[in-house]
Scaffold this active site. Sequence first.
Site, mmCIF file in Angstrom:
data_model
loop_
_atom_site.group_PDB
_atom_site.id
_atom_site.type_symbol
_atom_site.label_atom_id
_atom_site.label_comp_id
_atom_site.label_asym_id
_atom_site.label_seq_id
_atom_site.Cartn_x
_atom_site.Cartn_y
_atom_site.Cartn_z
ATOM 1 N N ASP A 121 -71.736 -75.240 -62.225
ATOM 2 C CA ASP A 121 -70.488 -75.209 -61.445
ATOM 3 C C ASP A 121 -69.316 -75.636 -62.322
ATOM 4 O O ASP A 121 -69.503 -76.357 -63.299
ATOM 5 C CB ASP A 121 -70.531 -76.229 -60.290
ATOM 6 C CG ASP A 121 -71.702 -76.022 -59.372
ATOM 7 O OD1 ASP A 121 -72.143 -74.879 -59.256
ATOM 8 O OD2 ASP A 121 -72.159 -77.033 -58.813
HETATM 9 N N1 URA Z 1 -76.894 -77.884 -59.377
HETATM 10 C C1 URA Z 1 -75.634 -77.993 -58.954
HETATM 11 O O1 URA Z 1 -75.394 -78.424 -57.843
HETATM 12 N N2 URA Z 1 -74.657 -77.622 -59.766
HETATM 13 C C2 URA Z 1 -74.865 -77.151 -61.017
HETATM 14 O O2 URA Z 1 -73.919 -76.828 -61.721
HETATM 15 C C3 URA Z 1 -76.178 -77.057 -61.439
HETATM 16 C C4 URA Z 1 -77.186 -77.437 -60.609
#
Ligand code: URA
Length: 258
Positions: A121
């Site tokens: 993310d």
């Molecule tokens: N899980 C998440 O919530 N975000 C990420 O970026 C990777 C794994």
Amino acid sequence: MVEPPLWEQLAAKSAELPQGERLQKVLAVRGWGSRRLCEDMISEGRVTVNGEVAVLGRRVDTDHDVVEVDGVPIGVKPGLVYYLLNKPEGVVTTAHDPQGRPTVVEIVPAEPRVYPVGRLDQATEGLLLLTNDGDLAHRLAHPSHGVEKEYLAEVEGNPGSGAVRRLRDGVELDDGVTAPAKVSQPSPGVLRITIHEGRNRQVRRMCEAVGHPVNRLVRVRIGPLRDAALAPGEWRELTQAEVRRLVEAAAGDTRPIR
Ligand code: URA
């Protein structure tokens, strides 16, 4: 003298037949150059089979023999690059962002063109692999290969043993129950979570589901790859040993790098 039975004669004959394929042919077929060039590489002692320098004429069974050129497994073709990036917060995991936000591909060299393997993310930090090896990327990204990803999550509050157990067993999310995870609490308010699924925002949603939303999330391991010395925004090429371990991890072998 009594002749051995026919089946024994046939078995003896087939044992005399050469097994496997000629090394120069195996290399040429996998893109290491013409057969002539591959013969030269063998003569120069650059090719090993199961760790031993190969001689010209050697036959190999690629299902069992480990063939390397200059220490690179032959599955790793020339021209392929593998970068490990410590993604900073705020950078998006995409090749092109229509909103003009900074992207992970802008941090690494533009040529040859590489793509992120999986995604983090925008707010998540930590290790991200970028490569132009589409085959490996595909295998690593596939949940059935079970390549583990380990995260450190700073969460709200201090999860108790009940919350940790729920995370370990699997929590109900709107896209189904999560697979069992490895979860520990290295310090109050911090969870170390290892998963092998790659669902959207999975760790954040898991923590939220047990009442402890994530304030900060950092990926600290991808399969056999770790690098605590890589600062946010820094990247480096994988070593040959790391590529080899990654190829093995994608094939289901989960031993850490020696
Ligand atoms: N899980 C998440 O919530 N975000 C990420 O970026 C990777 C794994």
